[in-house]
Design an enzyme around this catalytic site. Structure first.
Site, PDB file in Angstrom:
ATOM      1  CB  SER A 187      -0.955  -0.053   1.194  1.00  0.00           C
ATOM      2  OG  SER A 187      -2.002   0.870   1.049  1.00  0.00           O
ATOM      3  CD  GLU A 307      -5.718  -4.036  -3.809  1.00  0.00           C
ATOM      4  OE1 GLU A 307      -5.802  -3.658  -2.632  1.00  0.00           O
ATOM      5  OE2 GLU A 307      -4.679  -4.536  -4.285  1.00  0.00           O
ATOM      6  CG  HIS A 363      -5.824  -2.341   0.530  1.00  0.00           C
ATOM      7  ND1 HIS A 363      -4.961  -2.305  -0.533  1.00  0.00           N
ATOM      8  CD2 HIS A 363      -5.321  -1.463   1.447  1.00  0.00           C
ATOM      9  CE1 HIS A 363      -3.977  -1.450  -0.289  1.00  0.00           C
ATOM     10  NE2 HIS A 363      -4.173  -0.938   0.915  1.00  0.00           N
TER      11      HIS A 363
END
Length: 423
Positions: A187, A307, A363
Site C-alpha cells: 500500500s 482491493e 486490500h
C-alpha cells in the site's frame, strides 16, 4: 526452546537481542536521532553512539490515529512516541554468511501502522528463507508528510532512506549482505518504493504489494494548501508554533472539518498525507518515475481481486472493482511493462483468496500469508472462514515465491504479461 540473549556490534555500539529458537531478533534499534524538539519537521539526523543498547523489547509506533481499516484488520494497540525512528532485525545467525536482506515498508495511508507489530513479524520468513528481515518505522501523518513552503518535504520518505542506509552500513554485523537488498512494501509502503527508485536506490529488487500507484503523488501547491489547513486546525500559524504543540493536537487536526472539506477537492481520492512532488526529494510524478526509473529494479508486483472492499462504506460491485483496477491493478501492470521494456524482470500476481462475502479478497488480505502470521491477526474480520488447509497452502505458495525472489530474483510462474492468480 527458551530464549536467551545474543549480541552484535553496529557502528553506533553494541546491541543486545534475543535468540528465540528460530531466529535472533533485535528490536527498536535507532537508525536516526529522535525527531523531537528542534528536529521535529527536520530531515533525519544520524543516531547517537552508545556503549550497549538493550534491543530485547519492542519499541513504540510513530504517533497515529486508529487506522480506517481497523474494522477489517483488527486494532493495532501499541504505545506511541515521537522517538520512533527504530528498526527491527530478524536474522537466522550472527555470522559472516552474507544472506540476502529484505526491508519491509509497512502500509497505512502514510497515517498509521508500524514496522514491527506481530502482524509483520519477520521471524518465519527469516528462518524459512535463510534471509535477514528488517522492518523500520517511519514518521507518519503531519509529523512525516506535512508540507508547507519553506520546510523539507517527504520526511517519512527520507526516514525510509535513512533506514536503508543504516542497513547498508550495518547489516553485515547481523549476517546480511548489503549488496543484496530487496525492498518490500504494501500500500503506502509500496508507493514509497517508487519514490525511492527516483533517487539513489541501494536496492535492485522490489516487491510492491497493492501499491496505490494510480493515485500518484500530490503536487506541491495542493499539498501546501492542505498543510496550511492542518496547521490552522491545530492552532499553529507557522512551523515554529507547530513544533511546540503536543503531537496529539497535530493528530486531532486531521479530523477538523476544515481539513476534511479541503480534502474533498482532491478528485483522485488521495489520503490526507502522501508523498509530495516538491522538486527536491521527489521531482517527478509517478508516471514519470515509472517511465524513467522502473528499470532500476526487478519487480514482483501485484494486487488483490477486491482491493476497495476493505475501505469504509464500499461494497463489492462493478464500480468498486473498476476503482480498484484503476488505483491498484492497471498501474501495477503498467509498472511491470515499463520494467520489462527497460530491461528488467517483472512478475505480476493477483491475490484472490476471499473467505468472506463482505470483504472478498480485499486490500491487506495477503499480509498474514506473506509473513505467516495468521495467529497474530487473530479474528480479523477479513480472514473469517479461512480454513487451516487454505492457510497452510497459501502461506507456503506465497512465502516460497517471495523468498525465491529475495534470494534469486525469480518466482515459479512466467514473467509479465502473465498475471498469476494466487487463490
Amino acid at each position: 526452546m527458551t530464549s536467551h540473549t545474543v549480541s552484535t556490534t553496529t557502528r553506533q555500539g553494541k546491541v543486545i537481542g534475543l535468540h528465540t529458537g528460530q531466529t535472533n531478533v533485535f528490536r527498536a534499534i535507532p537508525y536516526a536521532a529522535p525527531p523531537v524538539g528542534p528536529l521535529r519537521f527536520a530531515p533525519p539526523s544520524p543516531p547517537a553512539a552508545y556503549a550497549e543498547l538493550d534491543c530485547t523489547r519492542p519499541g513504540p509506533l510513530a504517533p497515529q490515529l486508529p487506522s480506517r481499516l481497523e474494522d477489517v484488520m483488527g486494532p493495532l494497540n501499541h504505545p506511541q512516541s515521537e522517538d520512533c525512528l527504530h528498526l527491527t532485525v530478524w536474522t537466522p545467525a550472527l555470522d559472516k554468511r552474507k544472506r540476502p536482506v529484505v526491508i519491509w515498508l509497512h502500509g497505512g495511508a502514510w497515517q498509521s501502522g508500524g514496522g514491527a507489530p506481530d502482524w509483520y513479524s519477520g521471524e518465519k520468513l527469516a528462518a524459512l528463507g535463510d534471509i535477514v528481515v528488517v522492518a523500520p518505522n517511519y514518521r507518519l501523518a503531519a509529523l512525516g508528510w506535512l508540507y508547507v513552503p519553506g520546510m523539507p518535504a517527504n520526511l517519512g520518505l527520507l526516514d525510509q532512506e535513512a533506514a536503508i542506509q543504516w542497513v547498508a552500513e550495518n547489516i553485515e554485523s547481523f549476517g546480511g549482505d548489503p549488496s543484496a537488498i530487496t525492498l518490500m512494501g504494501q500500500s503506502a509502503g509500496g508507493s514509497c518504493i517508487a519514490g525511492l527508485l527516483s533517487r539513489k536506490p541501494l536496492f535492485s529488487r522490489a516487491i510492491l504489494q497493492s501499491a496505490s500507484l494510480g493515485r500518484g503523488f500530490r503536487p506541491a501547491h495542493e499539498a501546501s494548501l492542505l498543510g496550511q489547513k492542518v496547521l490552522e486546525a491545530a492552532g499553529a500559524q507557522n512551523l515554529e508554533q507547530a513544533r511546540a504543540l503536543p503531537y496529539h493536537e497535530l493528530l486531532q487536526a486531521q479530523r477538523a472539518p476544515a481539513v476534511l472539506e479541503a480534502l474533498k477537492n482532491d478528485e483522485i481520492g488521495r489520503a490526507l498525507f502522501c508523498p509530495v512532488i516538491d522538486g527536491e526529494v521527489i521531482a517527478d510524478s509517478i508516471e514519470e518515475i515509472r517511465e524513467g526509473n522502473a528499470g532500476k529494479a526487478d519487480v514482483l508486483i501485484g494486487y488483490t481481486r477486491n482491493e476497495m472492499a476493505a475501505f469504509p462504506n464500499v461494497q463489492i460491485d462493478d464500480a468498486s472493482q473498476a476503482a480498484g483496477d484503476k488505483v491498484f491493478g492497471a498501474p501495477s501492470r503498467d509498472w511491470a511493462q515499463a520494467a520489462c521494456a527497460q530491461g528488467r524482470s517483472a512478475w505480476v500476481y493477483r491475490f484472490d483468496h476471499a473467505p468472506t462475502q463482505r470483504y472478498g479478497a480485499c486490500h491487506c488480505i495477503e499480509l498474514p500469508f506473506v509473513f505467516g502470521t495468521l495467529d497474530a491477526f487473530g479474528a480479523a474480520p477479513m480472514l473469517v472462514g479461512t480454513t487451516a488447509a487454505d492457510a497452510a497452502r497459501l502461506t507456503e505458495r506465497i512465502q516460497s515465491n517471495w523468498i525465491t525472489f529475495i534470494r534469486d530474483g525469480s518466482v515459479d510462474w512466467p514473467q509479465f504479461p502473465q498475471v498469476e492468480i494466487l487463490a
